[in-house]
Scaffold this motif. Structure first.
Motif, PDB file in Angstrom:
ATOM      1  N   GLU A 149      -1.373 -10.278 -13.366  1.00  0.00           N
ATOM      2  CA  GLU A 149      -1.835  -9.377 -12.290  1.00  0.00           C
ATOM      3  C   GLU A 149      -2.663 -10.160 -11.184  1.00  0.00           C
ATOM      4  OE1 GLU A 149      -1.163  -6.184 -11.772  1.00  0.00           O
ATOM      5  OE2 GLU A 149      -0.232  -5.335 -13.381  1.00  0.00           O
ATOM      6  N   ILE A 150      -3.315 -10.988 -11.906  1.00  0.00           N
ATOM      7  CA  ILE A 150      -4.482 -11.862 -10.829  1.00  0.00           C
ATOM      8  C   ILE A 150      -3.587 -12.703 -10.047  1.00  0.00           C
ATOM      9  CG2 ILE A 150      -6.342 -13.442 -10.765  1.00  0.00           C
ATOM     10  CD1 ILE A 150      -7.328 -10.706 -11.706  1.00  0.00           C
ATOM     11  N   ARG A 151      -2.749 -13.442 -10.521  1.00  0.00           N
ATOM     12  CA  ARG A 151      -1.934 -14.385  -9.741  1.00  0.00           C
ATOM     13  C   ARG A 151      -1.147 -13.315  -8.706  1.00  0.00           C
ATOM     14  NH1 ARG A 151      -0.491 -19.432 -10.368  1.00  0.00           N
ATOM     15  NH2 ARG A 151      -1.654 -20.573 -12.371  1.00  0.00           N
ATOM     16  N   GLN A 152      -0.557 -12.264  -9.170  1.00  0.00           N
ATOM     17  CA  GLN A 152       0.237 -11.555  -7.929  1.00  0.00           C
ATOM     18  C   GLN A 152      -0.937 -11.168  -6.875  1.00  0.00           C
ATOM     19  OE1 GLN A 152       1.577  -7.493  -9.259  1.00  0.00           O
ATOM     20  NE2 GLN A 152       3.651  -8.356  -8.448  1.00  0.00           N
ATOM     21  N   GLN A 153      -1.975 -10.547  -7.374  1.00  0.00           N
ATOM     22  CA  GLN A 153      -3.049 -10.188  -6.379  1.00  0.00           C
ATOM     23  C   GLN A 153      -3.349 -11.293  -5.462  1.00  0.00           C
ATOM     24  OE1 GLN A 153      -3.842  -7.274  -5.811  1.00  0.00           O
ATOM     25  NE2 GLN A 153      -5.997  -7.166  -4.726  1.00  0.00           N
ATOM     26  N   THR A 154      -3.563 -12.685  -6.061  1.00  0.00           N
ATOM     27  CA  THR A 154      -3.968 -13.807  -5.256  1.00  0.00           C
ATOM     28  C   THR A 154      -2.823 -13.859  -4.199  1.00  0.00           C
ATOM     29  OG1 THR A 154      -4.973 -14.555  -7.142  1.00  0.00           O
ATOM     30  CG2 THR A 154      -4.343 -16.183  -5.391  1.00  0.00           C
ATOM     31  N   GLU A 155      -1.630 -14.046  -4.563  1.00  0.00           N
ATOM     32  CA  GLU A 155      -0.398 -14.158  -3.747  1.00  0.00           C
ATOM     33  C   GLU A 155      -0.382 -13.380  -2.431  1.00  0.00           C
ATOM     34  OE1 GLU A 155       1.342 -16.939  -3.067  1.00  0.00           O
ATOM     35  OE2 GLU A 155      -0.078 -17.809  -4.790  1.00  0.00           O
ATOM     36  N   LEU A 156      -0.740 -11.794  -2.886  1.00  0.00           N
ATOM     37  CA  LEU A 156      -0.657 -10.911  -1.836  1.00  0.00           C
ATOM     38  C   LEU A 156      -1.671 -10.969  -0.840  1.00  0.00           C
ATOM     39  CD1 LEU A 156       0.481  -8.080  -1.176  1.00  0.00           C
ATOM     40  CD2 LEU A 156      -1.183  -7.130  -2.687  1.00  0.00           C
ATOM     41  N   LEU A 157      -2.893 -11.216  -1.252  1.00  0.00           N
ATOM     42  CA  LEU A 157      -3.871 -11.607  -0.406  1.00  0.00           C
ATOM     43  C   LEU A 157      -3.638 -12.943   0.678  1.00  0.00           C
ATOM     44  CD1 LEU A 157      -7.022 -10.497  -2.674  1.00  0.00           C
ATOM     45  CD2 LEU A 157      -5.938  -9.383  -0.722  1.00  0.00           C
ATOM     46  N   ARG A 158      -3.132 -14.080  -0.274  1.00  0.00           N
ATOM     47  CA  ARG A 158      -2.973 -15.237   0.542  1.00  0.00           C
ATOM     48  C   ARG A 158      -1.834 -14.912   1.839  1.00  0.00           C
ATOM     49  NH1 ARG A 158       0.654 -19.725   0.578  1.00  0.00           N
ATOM     50  NH2 ARG A 158       1.905 -18.655  -1.020  1.00  0.00           N
ATOM     51  N   ILE A 159      -0.844 -14.314   1.328  1.00  0.00           N
ATOM     52  CA  ILE A 159       0.393 -13.987   2.409  1.00  0.00           C
ATOM     53  C   ILE A 159      -0.195 -13.204   3.438  1.00  0.00           C
ATOM     54  CG2 ILE A 159       2.325 -12.981   2.588  1.00  0.00           C
ATOM     55  CD1 ILE A 159       2.517 -15.607   1.437  1.00  0.00           C
ATOM     56  N   GLU A 160      -1.235 -12.210   3.029  1.00  0.00           N
ATOM     57  CA  GLU A 160      -2.000 -11.519   4.130  1.00  0.00           C
ATOM     58  C   GLU A 160      -2.735 -12.198   4.965  1.00  0.00           C
ATOM     59  OE1 GLU A 160      -5.190  -7.644   4.289  1.00  0.00           O
ATOM     60  OE2 GLU A 160      -5.108  -9.146   2.722  1.00  0.00           O
ATOM     61  N   GLN A 161      -3.357 -13.302   4.516  1.00  0.00           N
ATOM     62  CA  GLN A 161      -3.997 -13.951   5.534  1.00  0.00           C
ATOM     63  C   GLN A 161      -3.146 -14.844   6.456  1.00  0.00           C
ATOM     64  OE1 GLN A 161      -6.768 -16.393   3.067  1.00  0.00           O
ATOM     65  NE2 GLN A 161      -8.268 -15.507   4.400  1.00  0.00           N
ATOM     66  N   LEU A 162      -1.923 -15.337   5.879  1.00  0.00           N
ATOM     67  CA  LEU A 162      -1.148 -16.022   6.746  1.00  0.00           C
ATOM     68  C   LEU A 162      -0.508 -15.188   7.857  1.00  0.00           C
ATOM     69  CD1 LEU A 162       0.666 -18.120   3.869  1.00  0.00           C
ATOM     70  CD2 LEU A 162      -0.979 -18.841   5.552  1.00  0.00           C
ATOM     71  N   ARG A 163      -0.182 -13.955   7.291  1.00  0.00           N
ATOM     72  CA  ARG A 163       0.378 -13.127   8.524  1.00  0.00           C
ATOM     73  C   ARG A 163      -0.486 -12.652   9.595  1.00  0.00           C
ATOM     74  NH1 ARG A 163       4.395  -9.518   7.514  1.00  0.00           N
ATOM     75  NH2 ARG A 163       3.373  -7.946   8.737  1.00  0.00           N
ATOM     76  N   THR A 164      -1.810 -12.646   9.165  1.00  0.00           N
ATOM     77  CA  THR A 164      -2.888 -12.372  10.232  1.00  0.00           C
ATOM     78  C   THR A 164      -2.872 -13.640  11.096  1.00  0.00           C
ATOM     79  OG1 THR A 164      -3.999 -11.003   8.556  1.00  0.00           O
ATOM     80  CG2 THR A 164      -5.260 -11.590  10.662  1.00  0.00           C
TER      81      THR A 164
END
Length: 581
Positions: free
Chosen positions: A279-294
């Protein structure tokens, strides 16, 4: 007696208002100032709020008014009041009388409720501040023959009869930290000779509270008006005092941020917690991709970074929360990445209206990092907790770009907690469940704890531990890592008792934990079990079991005090996995 004290406060505020009116002040402003000053002096006394409300004619349940008044008046505990400052700057002949009227108000406020040492200190120091501010400012008298002062011989101007200096009105304003005379001069105002809050030593000197044998601490804050080039060292290396009520900033260097790879590697190194790691790794990737999209100019999805941790004690919730703080910092989502751990007692105050202030103060310490609220469901118990929740929801929104909140507790109560406020349901959309450790995982945790404490459990010892722990029911409240810690504490105590007749044990004897250190020979593992623990209590230590090794070995009672509190590291040398959160 209580009614008499309330009457004394009411009379003293009325007298203050009259003195202020004679000095040309607005009576309503003077009355408010007296009420606020009284609340600030009395706020630390038990039972002061109801007495203050009755004295000033407020509703008996309007505690918010008391704490708001105290908050507004706190600055006057270390600086002259606004109305007194007006009189002093105007050179009014009523300034001294007004200061004495303030002293009467302070004295009456200090007697409200059940005053303790803090209230007495507040009253004494505040009185000194107000009286000293109204002292007349005159030039330094010319040097001349010393003035005889009785049998003890001449005494220097401003000296206290016991050797402690006092605030003599004939001294220049630079020697009086409360003097406002330097603000008054021909042609208008000029900078004050001293613009810092007086030190505790100065207040004690003003009260004559020191005896000849009392030595002042080696460090003091230097007045800003003290001559000297910038950067001149202060005696003892002390920093200059800050003005107002703002605390001095700590000059500790921030810990350098760790890389995302290091933090994730530490997460992976924890024993068990496979679902949590995913779950933590999944949340980490979700937030990382969010930053890249922004960064790419794409639409930013509305994602919440706040988390709910569900699970029994001792499952590593605090350890993982600390790693989450570091991970979010490594991703650039948090500016500091620190962890602030609290529970209900650190968010809820004794009166309605005060809880909101207390909660906001706690949130302020967590800005830039993670606020971890353990047993958060405790906030859903009453109106005080509801006030904390409402404040928390607002502060989470106000600081949504640099604050993450993690709430933790048992699954059932936490569901009720989230449902108490719509704002919570919308902000805590990610829930991570911490499963109980398996027997093999607890064996590994026990071995790691023992090794970190410089003990060496033999393989047969570990086998016996795993056999013992397999018999413990996994109900809500099972201690997990805490249970392993309790068993280790008991083993260490029995190990010491086993060596009581060995004058000079070898290094191996000092380190090795034998199976009988966990359970005396001849006893079945079932004998260490108590009744199934309740939902809100972790299993007791083996040392607490009637008829266990304690009775045979006659161990001292103090060995029962080794077990740590939940979610607290027990030793600086213990690895993160050993935290019983």
């Amino acid at each position: 007696m209580s009614a008499a004290r309330q009457g004394a406060l009411a009379r003293s505020i009325a007298a203050l208002t009259e003195v202020g009116r004679q000095g040309g002040l607005v009576p309503d402003d003077v009355t408010r100032e007296g009420e606020r000053l009284a609340a600030a002096v009395a706020e630390s006394s038990t039972g002061a709020a109801p007495a203050w409300l009755e004295a000033v004619g407020r509703a008996p349940d309007d505690f918010t008014a008391f704490f708001e008044a105290a908050q507004r008046g706190r600055r006057w505990r270390s600086a002259p009041t606004d109305q007194l400052t007006t009189l002093v700057l105007a050179g009014s002949e009523h300034a001294a009388a007004y200061a004495e009227a303030l002293a009467t108000v302070i004295d009456a406020a200090g007697a409200l409720g059940s005053p303790g040492l803090a209230a007495s200190a507040n009253a004494a120091s505040t009185t000194a501040v107000q009286r000293a501010a109204a002292q007349p400012h005159t030039a330094q008298p010319p040097a001349g023959p010393s003035v005889p002062s009785g049998p003890a011989g001449p005494r220097a101007a401003g000296a206290h009869p016991h050797g402690a200096p006092t605030f003599d009105p004939t001294l220049p304003s630079g020697t009086n930290p409360f003097d406002l005379g330097s603000l008054v001069g021909a042609g208008g105002l000029r900078p004050p000779a001293q613009d810092v809050v007086p030190t505790v030593d100065a207040i004690l000197d003003a009260l004559g509270a020191r005896t000849p044998g009392d030595a002042a601490p080696p460090t003091h804050a230097a007045p800003s008006g003290t001559p000297g080039a910038p950067g001149t060292p202060v005696a003892g290396g002390a920093q200059s005092a800050t003005t107002g009520d703002a605390p001095a900033e700590e000059e500790t260097e921030a810990e350098p941020p760790r890389s995302l790879e290091d933090l994730l590697a530490e997460l992976d190194a924890l024993i068990g917690l496979d679902r949590v790691k995913h779950e933590i790794r999944q949340q980490t990737e979700l937030l990382r991709i969010e930053q890249l999209r922004t960064a790419a100019g794409l639409t930013r999805p509305t994602l919440t970074r706040h988390l709910v941790f569900l699970g029994n004690p001792g499952t590593g919730k605090t350890t993982v929360a600390r790693l989450v703080a570091g991970i979010y910092r490594a991703l650039g989502l948090l500016s500091k990445g620190h962890l602030v751990e609290v529970d209900r007692s650190e968010l809820v105050a004794g009166y309605l209206g005060q809880t909101a202030v207390k909660t906001s103060e706690v949130v302020a310490t967590a800005i830039g990092g993670v606020l971890f609220i353990d047993e958060a469901y405790g906030l859903a118990e009453d109106q005080y907790g509801a006030e904390a929740i409402n404040t928390l929801v607002k502060d989470m929104e106000d600081h949504r770009d640099d604050l993450v909140v993690i709430v933790a507790g048992y699954p059932g109560p936490m569901a009720s907690f989230i449902a108490t406020n719509p704002g919570l349901e919308s902000r805590f959309s990610t829930t991570i469940t911490f499963d109980d450790y398996s027997d093999a995982e607890l064996r590994g945790i026990f071995e790691r704890m023992a090794t970190s404490a410089d003990f060496e459990p033999l393989p047969t010892t570990l086998d016996r531990f795993e056999e013992m722990v397999s018999l413990v029911p996994r109900t809500e409240g099972f201690g997990n890592g805490r249970h392993a810690r309790n068993v280790l504490d008991g083993a260490i105590a029995r190990h010491a008792w086993r060596l009581k007749d060995t004058p000079e044990p070898t290094l191996d004897e000092l380190r090795r934990l034998l199976p009988e250190d966990l359970l005396p020979a001849g006893e079945a593992p079932e004998s260490i079990l108590q009744a199934t623990p309740t939902a809100n209590a972790a299993p007791a230590d083996v040392l607490d079991e009637p008829g266990s090794a304690d009775d045979d070995l006659d161990l001292p009672d103090t060995v029962e005090d080794h077990q740590p509190d939940d979610d607290q590291p027990t030793d600086a040398t213990v690895s993160p996995q050993e935290e019983p959160a």
